[in-house]
Design a protein around this motif. Structure first.
Motif, mmCIF file in Angstrom:
data_model
loop_
_atom_site.group_PDB
_atom_site.id
_atom_site.type_symbol
_atom_site.label_atom_id
_atom_site.label_comp_id
_atom_site.label_asym_id
_atom_site.label_seq_id
_atom_site.Cartn_x
_atom_site.Cartn_y
_atom_site.Cartn_z
ATOM 1 N N ILE A 87 -24.582 -1.837 -15.915
ATOM 2 C CA ILE A 87 -24.138 -0.436 -15.971
ATOM 3 C C ILE A 87 -23.270 -0.102 -14.761
ATOM 4 O O ILE A 87 -22.204 0.499 -14.881
ATOM 5 N N ASP A 88 -23.712 -0.523 -13.554
ATOM 6 C CA ASP A 88 -22.931 -0.272 -12.337
ATOM 7 C C ASP A 88 -21.558 -0.925 -12.420
ATOM 8 O O ASP A 88 -20.564 -0.361 -11.981
ATOM 9 N N TYR A 89 -21.499 -2.121 -12.995
ATOM 10 C CA TYR A 89 -20.221 -2.817 -13.146
ATOM 11 C C TYR A 89 -19.303 -2.074 -14.127
ATOM 12 O O TYR A 89 -18.132 -1.841 -13.841
ATOM 13 N N LEU A 90 -19.838 -1.682 -15.262
ATOM 14 C CA LEU A 90 -19.031 -1.053 -16.302
ATOM 15 C C LEU A 90 -18.498 0.319 -15.894
ATOM 16 O O LEU A 90 -17.373 0.680 -16.246
ATOM 17 N N ASN A 91 -19.288 1.111 -15.148
ATOM 18 C CA ASN A 91 -18.814 2.447 -14.778
ATOM 19 C C ASN A 91 -18.128 2.489 -13.414
ATOM 20 O O ASN A 91 -17.650 3.535 -12.988
ATOM 21 N N GLY A 92 -18.085 1.351 -12.706
ATOM 22 C CA GLY A 92 -17.355 1.284 -11.443
ATOM 23 C C GLY A 92 -18.139 1.742 -10.235
ATOM 24 O O GLY A 92 -17.639 1.660 -9.105
ATOM 25 N N SER A 93 -19.369 2.200 -10.412
ATOM 26 C CA SER A 93 -20.129 2.731 -9.279
ATOM 27 C C SER A 93 -20.604 1.644 -8.318
ATOM 28 O O SER A 93 -21.096 1.948 -7.243
ATOM 29 N N MET A 94 -20.429 0.385 -8.684
ATOM 30 C CA MET A 94 -20.855 -0.700 -7.810
ATOM 31 C C MET A 94 -19.877 -0.927 -6.651
ATOM 32 O O MET A 94 -20.106 -1.781 -5.807
ATOM 33 N N TYR A 95 -18.812 -0.135 -6.585
ATOM 34 C CA TYR A 95 -17.795 -0.302 -5.549
ATOM 35 C C TYR A 95 -17.709 0.913 -4.626
ATOM 36 O O TYR A 95 -18.003 2.029 -5.030
ATOM 37 N N ASN A 96 -17.264 0.658 -3.417
ATOM 38 C CA ASN A 96 -16.811 1.698 -2.490
ATOM 39 C C ASN A 96 -15.321 1.509 -2.327
ATOM 40 O O ASN A 96 -14.817 0.383 -2.414
ATOM 41 N N LEU A 97 -14.607 2.596 -2.078
ATOM 42 C CA LEU A 97 -13.175 2.525 -1.846
ATOM 43 C C LEU A 97 -12.909 2.503 -0.344
ATOM 44 O O LEU A 97 -13.503 3.258 0.416
ATOM 45 N N LEU A 98 -11.990 1.618 0.058
ATOM 46 C CA LEU A 98 -11.608 1.494 1.464
ATOM 47 C C LEU A 98 -10.096 1.512 1.593
ATOM 48 O O LEU A 98 -9.426 0.870 0.797
ATOM 49 N N PRO A 99 -9.554 2.191 2.557
ATOM 50 C CA PRO A 99 -10.252 3.008 3.538
ATOM 51 C C PRO A 99 -10.794 4.283 2.897
ATOM 52 O O PRO A 99 -10.265 4.766 1.904
ATOM 53 N N SER A 100 -11.856 4.821 3.494
ATOM 54 C CA SER A 100 -12.496 6.013 2.933
ATOM 55 C C SER A 100 -11.811 7.299 3.379
ATOM 56 O O SER A 100 -12.120 8.374 2.877
ATOM 57 N N SER A 101 -10.884 7.190 4.324
ATOM 58 C CA SER A 101 -10.050 8.328 4.723
ATOM 59 C C SER A 101 -8.744 7.774 5.276
ATOM 60 O O SER A 101 -8.695 6.635 5.746
ATOM 61 N N LEU A 102 -7.695 8.576 5.190
ATOM 62 C CA LEU A 102 -6.378 8.184 5.692
ATOM 63 C C LEU A 102 -5.836 9.288 6.588
ATOM 64 O O LEU A 102 -5.849 10.454 6.204
ATOM 65 N N ASN A 103 -5.370 8.908 7.763
ATOM 66 C CA ASN A 103 -4.670 9.826 8.656
ATOM 67 C C ASN A 103 -3.345 9.149 8.976
ATOM 68 O O ASN A 103 -3.296 8.238 9.792
ATOM 69 N N VAL A 104 -2.279 9.577 8.310
ATOM 70 C CA VAL A 104 -1.003 8.876 8.340
ATOM 71 C C VAL A 104 -0.005 9.566 9.267
ATOM 72 O O VAL A 104 0.369 10.716 9.022
ATOM 73 N N PRO A 105 0.441 8.868 10.332
ATOM 74 C CA PRO A 105 1.534 9.406 11.142
ATOM 75 C C PRO A 105 2.872 9.010 10.499
ATOM 76 O O PRO A 105 3.222 7.839 10.480
ATOM 77 N N LEU A 106 3.568 9.970 9.935
ATOM 78 C CA LEU A 106 4.835 9.681 9.259
ATOM 79 C C LEU A 106 5.944 9.469 10.284
ATOM 80 O O LEU A 106 6.015 10.162 11.302
ATOM 81 N N THR A 107 6.822 8.510 10.000
ATOM 82 C CA THR A 107 7.922 8.154 10.889
ATOM 83 C C THR A 107 9.181 8.899 10.485
ATOM 84 O O THR A 107 9.558 8.898 9.309
ATOM 85 N N ILE A 108 9.824 9.513 11.466
ATOM 86 C CA ILE A 108 11.079 10.218 11.204
ATOM 87 C C ILE A 108 12.160 9.203 10.875
ATOM 88 O O ILE A 108 12.272 8.167 11.529
ATOM 89 N N MET A 109 12.963 9.515 9.855
ATOM 90 C CA MET A 109 14.076 8.629 9.488
ATOM 91 C C MET A 109 15.118 8.662 10.586
ATOM 92 O O MET A 109 15.422 9.729 11.135
ATOM 93 N N PRO A 110 15.703 7.513 10.885
ATOM 94 C CA PRO A 110 16.756 7.500 11.900
ATOM 95 C C PRO A 110 18.007 8.219 11.389
ATOM 96 O O PRO A 110 18.266 8.257 10.184
ATOM 97 N N GLU A 111 18.737 8.790 12.327
ATOM 98 C CA GLU A 111 20.006 9.443 11.971
ATOM 99 C C GLU A 111 20.979 8.386 11.460
ATOM 100 O O GLU A 111 21.049 7.287 12.005
ATOM 101 N N PRO A 112 21.739 8.705 10.430
ATOM 102 C CA PRO A 112 22.733 7.737 9.947
ATOM 103 C C PRO A 112 23.800 7.532 11.009
ATOM 104 O O PRO A 112 24.228 8.476 11.687
ATOM 105 N N LYS A 113 24.195 6.295 11.185
ATOM 106 C CA LYS A 113 25.224 5.981 12.179
ATOM 107 C C LYS A 113 26.593 6.349 11.615
ATOM 108 O O LYS A 113 26.867 6.081 10.437
#
Length: 118
Positions: A87-113
């Motif tokens: 039952i755990d296998y069929l409904n997916g509850s046998m898993y945890n998702l990783l990473p459990s949280s995301l804190n993403v520092p977005l990178t500024i695009m460089p100015e076009p040359k």
């Protein structure tokens, strides 16, 4: 009695907190838009998920949230409770998702040359 240990202790979905610096990035999971950051999303445990953050003037950010076998599933095996394991296998509850949280520092695009004229 028909539920597996992981089904009882975990649900079939998991909350993942997703934030970005700066905030208000468009959040896309498995090709579906989920609004903007910061946000807590509730996604299915039984499969991997592709996460993408987009914010104007910043590089897009992509990451994979992956499955890992939950601690709780082993109680089925130790107790000889094979139906619960199935039952755990069929409904997916046998898993945890990783990473459990995301804190993403977005990178500024460089100015076009500027183009050099000859």
């Amino acid at each position: 009695m028909l539920g597996g240990c992981a089904s009882v202790m975990n649900s079939t979905s998991q909350e993942i907190e997703i934030t970005s610096t700066p905030p208000n990035a468009r959040l896309i999971i498995d090709g579906r838009q989920f609004g903007t950051t910061p946000q807590v999303v509730n996604i299915e445990r039984g499969k991997n998920h592709a996460v993408k953050l987009e914010l104007q003037g910043h590089e897009p950010y992509e990451i994979q949230i992956t499955t890992k076998l939950s601690f709780w599933v082993w109680f089925n095996v130790l107790n000889g409770f094979i139906p619960g394991f199935i039952i755990d296998y069929l409904n997916g509850s046998m898993y945890n998702l990783l990473p459990s949280s995301l804190n993403v520092p977005l990178t500024i695009m460089p100015e076009p040359k500027p183009l050099l004229k000859k």
